[in-house]
Design an enzyme around this catalytic site. Structure first.
Site, PDB file in Angstrom:
ATOM      1  N   SER A 117       0.843  -1.195   0.000  1.00 39.41           N
ATOM      2  CA  SER A 117       0.000   0.000   0.000  1.00 39.41           C
ATOM      3  C   SER A 117       0.876   1.242   0.000  1.00 39.41           C
ATOM      4  O   SER A 117       2.001   1.223   0.530  1.00 39.41           O
ATOM      5  CB  SER A 117      -0.852  -0.021   1.276  1.00 39.41           C
ATOM      6  OG  SER A 117      -1.422   1.247   1.498  1.00 39.41           O
ATOM      7  N   TYR A 141      -1.330  -0.175  10.550  1.00 44.43           N
ATOM      8  CA  TYR A 141      -1.666  -0.789   9.255  1.00 44.43           C
ATOM      9  C   TYR A 141      -0.491  -0.645   8.280  1.00 44.43           C
ATOM     10  O   TYR A 141      -0.028  -1.616   7.685  1.00 44.43           O
ATOM     11  CB  TYR A 141      -2.935  -0.153   8.666  1.00 44.43           C
ATOM     12  CG  TYR A 141      -3.155  -0.538   7.221  1.00 44.43           C
ATOM     13  CD1 TYR A 141      -3.531  -1.827   6.883  1.00 44.43           C
ATOM     14  CD2 TYR A 141      -2.952   0.382   6.186  1.00 44.43           C
ATOM     15  CE1 TYR A 141      -3.700  -2.200   5.543  1.00 44.43           C
ATOM     16  CE2 TYR A 141      -3.126   0.019   4.858  1.00 44.43           C
ATOM     17  CZ  TYR A 141      -3.495  -1.266   4.543  1.00 44.43           C
ATOM     18  OH  TYR A 141      -3.658  -1.637   3.227  1.00 44.43           O
ATOM     19  N   LYS A 145       2.186  -3.482   6.477  1.00 45.76           N
ATOM     20  CA  LYS A 145       2.445  -3.626   5.037  1.00 45.76           C
ATOM     21  C   LYS A 145       3.948  -3.529   4.752  1.00 45.76           C
ATOM     22  O   LYS A 145       4.478  -4.257   3.918  1.00 45.76           O
ATOM     23  CB  LYS A 145       1.669  -2.564   4.257  1.00 45.76           C
ATOM     24  CG  LYS A 145       0.175  -2.820   4.235  1.00 45.76           C
ATOM     25  CD  LYS A 145      -0.150  -4.048   3.416  1.00 45.76           C
ATOM     26  CE  LYS A 145      -1.561  -4.523   3.587  1.00 45.76           C
ATOM     27  NZ  LYS A 145      -1.852  -5.755   2.848  1.00 45.76           N
TER      28      LYS A 145
END
Ligand SMILES: NC(=O)c1ccc[n+]([C@@H]2O[C@H](COP(=O)([O-])OP(=O)(O)OC[C@H]3O[C@@H](n4cnc5c(N)ncnc54)[C@H](O)[C@@H]3O)[C@@H](O)[C@H]2O)c1
Length: 328
Positions: A117, A141, A145
């Site tokens: 991402s 988050y 990633k």
């Protein structure tokens, strides 16, 4: 070749499954249906219901379906929730990936595509974000990633697996209304929701150092994104050395929040509702736009759909779930 597509019952995964099987690749989906929907998986594609944390299930799936490549999309993806529940995010996104990579190594699978991402970059202070821009994620988050990329590359190098880490920018749109994203976690559905509730869409801050003062982002149509996965999978399947690709997937074109809100008003017929400008949200960078030339050079892929296509197809999906929202 058979591709194991984890998270294939999700929004992006369902598009990837279609792009790959439509191009003649065989696929099997593994999904725990935590946010995915079984009906999104085409009838002729086997669906294994279970978690990437279940090593035994992964081993059986790889062996029974003779899996030779993996596209790993299964993950939790809400930035705000990851701040509240970091242990859950590290378990699902990092431990789930580690378990999957163990099964991949044990099963002799030679190709692995990882869903990363633009969140890995955090608040990049550059006009165009290249793959070499430093990664400083701002949320658990984004951290999961980035850790996922490290894990993927390290396992690839150690065990001779060709890998591709694909850093998606802002994903929007749908190939058909039934495949639309049903969550309300990004600007397009957030504005749809406000407009159809009879409320003003909100713009968080209009005093950024950008042409119209609102934040600028790079949007990518989910169908283009799915085609990029197909191109990456095919590249990893080519003969030659073990590959180790890290690629931005964006259009390389900035669209401001104000421009997006105006376009949504025009496409939906709700353009008469003026936006309300409120305070900035903490942690929102002024501008995040991809340098999208490396993926073109490596895979020959470029985006075909523009922002209007994204809004129009997302709106068709919204109307399927909210038919009362239709207007004139
Ligand atoms: N949507 C975006 O804008 C965006 C942007 C950048 C990256 N991504 C990444 O793309 C991937 C897909 O996102 P999406 O938007 O389709 O989300 P989604 O929630 O629709 O899809 C995720 C899928 O994974 C499944 N899943 C979650 N944890 C699992 C587990 N442990 N085992 C098996 N299945 C599991 C869910 O049931 C769901 O079907 C994610 O990795 C996400 O982080 C998404």
């Amino acid at each position: 070749m058979t591709w194991l597509i984890t998270g294939g019952a999700g929004y992006i995964g369902a598009h990837v499954v279609r792009a790959m099987t439509g191009a003649g690749e065989r696929a099997v989906v593994l999904d725990n249906l935590s946010t995915g929907v079984a009906e999104r998986v085409p009838e002729d594609v086997p669906l294994v219901v279970g978690s990437t944390l279940d090593r035994g299930l992964l081993d059986r799936t790889i062996s029974e379906h003779e899996v030779t490549g993996v596209v790993h999309l299964a993950a939790k993806k809400q930035v705000a929730e990851s701040v509240e529940l970091p242990l859950l995010y590290y378990r699902e996104n990092v431990q789930g990936l580690r378990t999957l990579l163990e099964a991949v190594v044990a099963g002799g699978v030679g190709r692995f595509v990882f869903s990363s991402s633009a969140a890995v970059y955090g608040m990049p202070d550059v006009d165009l974000v290249t793959e070499d821009t430093p990664c400083v994620p701002m949320s658990p988050y984004g951290e999961t990633k980035l850790a996922g990329e490290w894990l993927t590359r390290a396992a690839g190098r150690a065990h001779g697996i060709s890998t591709a880490c694909l850093r998606y920018f802002n994903v929007a749109g749908a190939a058909s209304p039934e495949l639309a994203d049903t969550g309300v976690f990004n600007i397009v559905p957030m504005v749809f929701e406000k407009l159809t509730e009879g409320a003003a869409p909100r713009i968080f801050g209009a005093d950024y150092d950008t042409p119209d003062g609102t934040c600028v982002r790079d949007y990518i149509h989910v169908e283009d994104l799915a085609d990029a996965h197909l191109a990456a999978a095919r590249k990893l399947g080519e003969r030659g050395p073990v590959r180790d690709l890290t690629l931005n997937i964006g259009r390389g074109e900035g669209v401001s929040v104000r421009e997006m809100v105006d376009l949504i008003g025009e496409v939906t017929g709700y353009g008469d509702r003026a936006a309300e400008v409120t305070a900035r949200r903490p942690g929102d960078p002024a501008r995040v736009v991809a340098a999208a030339d490396r993926i073109t050079a490596e895979l020959g892929w470029t985006a075909r759909h523009d922002v209007r296509d994204m809004v129009a197809s997302a709106w068709a999906g919204w109307l399927l779930h909210h038919p009362e929202a239709r207007r004139g």
